[in-house]
Scaffold this motif. Sequence first.
Motif, PDB file in Angstrom:
ATOM      1  N   THR A  81       0.814  -1.212   0.000  1.00 17.06           N
ATOM      2  CA  THR A  81       0.000   0.000   0.000  1.00 17.06           C
ATOM      3  C   THR A  81       0.853   1.270   0.000  1.00 17.06           C
ATOM      4  N   CYS A  82       2.127   1.125   0.384  1.00 17.99           N
ATOM      5  CA  CYS A  82       3.004   2.302   0.473  1.00 17.99           C
ATOM      6  C   CYS A  82       4.001   2.411  -0.673  1.00 17.99           C
ATOM      7  N   SER A  83       4.267   1.308  -1.369  1.00 20.73           N
ATOM      8  CA  SER A  83       5.343   1.303  -2.363  1.00 20.73           C
ATOM      9  C   SER A  83       5.089   2.280  -3.504  1.00 20.73           C
ATOM     10  N   SER A  84       3.830   2.374  -3.960  1.00 20.18           N
ATOM     11  CA  SER A  84       3.523   3.287  -5.057  1.00 20.18           C
ATOM     12  C   SER A  84       3.829   4.729  -4.660  1.00 20.18           C
ATOM     13  N   HIS A  85       3.409   5.076  -3.455  1.00 23.21           N
ATOM     14  CA  HIS A  85       3.642   6.443  -2.978  1.00 23.21           C
ATOM     15  C   HIS A  85       5.133   6.732  -2.833  1.00 23.21           C
ATOM     16  N   LEU A  86       5.889   5.766  -2.366  1.00 22.15           N
ATOM     17  CA  LEU A  86       7.334   5.959  -2.212  1.00 22.15           C
ATOM     18  C   LEU A  86       8.023   6.168  -3.560  1.00 22.15           C
ATOM     19  N   VAL A  87       7.596   5.429  -4.575  1.00 15.79           N
ATOM     20  CA  VAL A  87       8.172   5.600  -5.921  1.00 15.79           C
ATOM     21  C   VAL A  87       7.870   6.991  -6.446  1.00 15.79           C
ATOM     22  N   VAL A  88       6.612   7.435  -6.283  1.00 16.64           N
ATOM     23  CA  VAL A  88       6.220   8.773  -6.748  1.00 16.64           C
ATOM     24  C   VAL A  88       6.997   9.856  -6.004  1.00 16.64           C
ATOM     25  N   VAL A  89       7.147   9.694  -4.699  1.00 19.60           N
ATOM     26  CA  VAL A  89       7.917  10.662  -3.900  1.00 19.60           C
ATOM     27  C   VAL A  89       9.354  10.748  -4.402  1.00 19.60           C
ATOM     28  N   SER A  90       9.962   9.599  -4.680  1.00 19.54           N
ATOM     29  CA  SER A  90      11.341   9.587  -5.171  1.00 19.54           C
ATOM     30  C   SER A  90      11.462  10.288  -6.526  1.00 19.54           C
ATOM     31  N   LEU A  91      10.533   9.990  -7.435  1.00 13.12           N
ATOM     32  CA  LEU A  91      10.562  10.602  -8.765  1.00 13.12           C
ATOM     33  C   LEU A  91      10.379  12.115  -8.704  1.00 13.12           C
ATOM     34  N   PHE A  92       9.617  12.568  -7.728  1.00 16.67           N
ATOM     35  CA  PHE A  92       9.343  14.000  -7.623  1.00 16.67           C
ATOM     36  C   PHE A  92      10.437  14.746  -6.862  1.00 16.67           C
ATOM     37  N   TYR A  93      10.850  14.198  -5.722  1.00 17.82           N
ATOM     38  CA  TYR A  93      11.737  14.945  -4.829  1.00 17.82           C
ATOM     39  C   TYR A  93      13.197  14.939  -5.264  1.00 17.82           C
ATOM     40  N   LEU A  94      13.686  13.837  -5.786  1.00 18.59           N
ATOM     41  CA  LEU A  94      15.112  13.783  -6.135  1.00 18.59           C
ATOM     42  C   LEU A  94      15.497  14.822  -7.186  1.00 18.59           C
ATOM     43  N   PRO A  95      14.765  14.945  -8.301  1.00 16.83           N
ATOM     44  CA  PRO A  95      15.107  16.006  -9.248  1.00 16.83           C
ATOM     45  C   PRO A  95      14.919  17.407  -8.655  1.00 16.83           C
ATOM     46  N   ALA A  96      13.865  17.587  -7.831  1.00 12.92           N
ATOM     47  CA  ALA A  96      13.605  18.905  -7.243  1.00 12.92           C
ATOM     48  C   ALA A  96      14.731  19.320  -6.305  1.00 12.92           C
ATOM     49  N   ILE A  97      15.221  18.377  -5.506  1.00 13.81           N
ATOM     50  CA  ILE A  97      16.331  18.681  -4.597  1.00 13.81           C
ATOM     51  C   ILE A  97      17.581  19.054  -5.379  1.00 13.81           C
ATOM     52  N   TYR A  98      17.880  18.290  -6.421  1.00 15.30           N
ATOM     53  CA  TYR A  98      19.057  18.593  -7.236  1.00 15.30           C
ATOM     54  C   TYR A  98      18.908  19.952  -7.917  1.00 15.30           C
ATOM     55  N   MET A  99      17.703  20.254  -8.357  1.00 14.61           N
ATOM     56  CA  MET A  99      17.464  21.469  -9.144  1.00 14.61           C
ATOM     57  C   MET A  99      17.499  22.722  -8.289  1.00 14.61           C
ATOM     58  N   TYR A 100      16.858  22.682  -7.131  1.00 11.52           N
ATOM     59  CA  TYR A 100      16.617  23.908  -6.380  1.00 11.52           C
ATOM     60  C   TYR A 100      17.470  24.083  -5.131  1.00 11.52           C
ATOM     61  N   LEU A 101      18.067  23.019  -4.638  1.00 16.17           N
ATOM     62  CA  LEU A 101      18.793  23.133  -3.379  1.00 16.17           C
ATOM     63  C   LEU A 101      20.306  23.085  -3.547  1.00 16.17           C
ATOM     64  N   GLN A 102      20.790  23.395  -4.748  1.00 14.63           N
ATOM     65  CA  GLN A 102      22.222  23.542  -4.939  1.00 14.63           C
ATOM     66  C   GLN A 102      22.556  25.025  -5.015  1.00 14.63           C
ATOM     67  N   PRO A 103      23.783  25.421  -4.652  1.00 13.73           N
ATOM     68  CA  PRO A 103      24.162  26.839  -4.712  1.00 13.73           C
ATOM     69  C   PRO A 103      24.021  27.382  -6.130  1.00 13.73           C
ATOM     70  N   SER A 104      23.593  28.647  -6.231  1.00 11.02           N
ATOM     71  CA  SER A 104      23.395  29.252  -7.550  1.00 11.02           C
ATOM     72  C   SER A 104      24.686  29.295  -8.352  1.00 11.02           C
ATOM     73  N   SER A 105      25.829  29.367  -7.656  1.00  9.22           N
ATOM     74  CA  SER A 105      27.115  29.417  -8.361  1.00  9.22           C
ATOM     75  C   SER A 105      27.420  28.123  -9.097  1.00  9.22           C
ATOM     76  N   SER A 106      26.872  27.013  -8.603  1.00 10.49           N
ATOM     77  CA  SER A 106      27.134  25.718  -9.243  1.00 10.49           C
ATOM     78  C   SER A 106      25.975  25.260 -10.126  1.00 10.49           C
ATOM     79  N   TYR A 107      24.983  26.145 -10.307  1.00  6.32           N
ATOM     80  CA  TYR A 107      23.817  25.788 -11.122  1.00  6.32           C
ATOM     81  C   TYR A 107      24.200  25.733 -12.591  1.00  6.32           C
ATOM     82  N   SER A 108      23.960  24.606 -13.231  1.00 11.20           N
ATOM     83  CA  SER A 108      24.258  24.421 -14.645  1.00 11.20           C
ATOM     84  C   SER A 108      22.953  24.442 -15.424  1.00 11.20           C
ATOM     85  N   GLN A 109      22.802  25.438 -16.299  1.00  8.09           N
ATOM     86  CA  GLN A 109      21.571  25.530 -17.081  1.00  8.09           C
ATOM     87  C   GLN A 109      21.427  24.352 -18.033  1.00  8.09           C
TER      88      GLN A 109
END
Length: 317
Positions: free
Chosen positions: A244-272
């Motif tokens: 009952t939880c596995s689907s939600h965990l997969v969706v959370v991973s797909l959503f959060y991992l790219p968002a963390i990489y995209m928005y929570l890195q220093p602007s100086s190291s941001y690669s367009q």
Amino acid sequence: MRGHNHSILQEPLKDFILLGVSDRPWLELPLFAVLLVSYILAMLGNIAIILVSRLDSQLHSPMYIFLGHLSFLDLCYTTTTVPQMLVNMGSSSKTISYAGCTMQYAIFHWLGCTECIVLAAMALDRYVAICEPLRYAVIMHRPLCQQLVAVAWLSGFGNSLVQVVLTVQLPFCGRQVLNNFFCEVPAMIKLSCADTAMNDTTLAVLVAFFVLVPLALILFSYGFIARAVLRIQSSRGRHKAFGTCSSHLVVVSLFYLPAIYMYLQPSSSYSQEQGKFISLFYSIITPTLNPFIYTLRNKDVKGALRKLLSRIWRLCR
């Protein structure tokens, strides 16, 4: 210097150029095909989830209320960006108006932050269902679910409003070229020729709050869920609880991992260059996969979809 750094509020507003993959012309046609197919699948899959969660009486529990809102968010998410991307890839003009650009990143950030909180609410629902099953109906009553959804939408809107107010004040010098597939706040900040320290700090603080706080709640919830599941004696019971939880965990991973990489890195190291492909992933691939993840792993949803399809088939005959 001042003559070159006019605010965009004080000079005629120009169109922005969205580069996309203009530097790789050979990639435009296959990417256009992938985006078109993905968009159609995302539309069909998320509309189907919304319909069955509304029409099937067995899917009126809190879990499916949240799932319906998640599908609606994904539907809006893709519609905000993909049609413009398809138009740009299918023509020599790669432009978007200033007003269209502003509207695009405003809605995109609104939906993104709302989804963060909806995913946290879904984790809370799973925690109560597994750790407090006898009190589930009392705790997760319909008014509470509606309040959680309302908080998610209003909080996301508040975050988007702050970002828009700060971003529209930035001046843009020279050619207004965005090395991205669509308008997004980090790319807009990178394009500005002014001091963007305030924008960078505000973006980092708000995104950290809207990403890390819900993610922490999700991880805490699943920590308690894992402990409760491991106490279950039967392997069948443990498998059902994890299922009952596995689907939600997969969706959370797909959503959060790219968002963390995209928005929570220093602007100086941001690669367009990297950022635009990561943006492409969570703006189209994740919303396309979500309905299939929930459908394939959930017997109730599959059963409701079969009934819906058979009803449509009878109407068409």
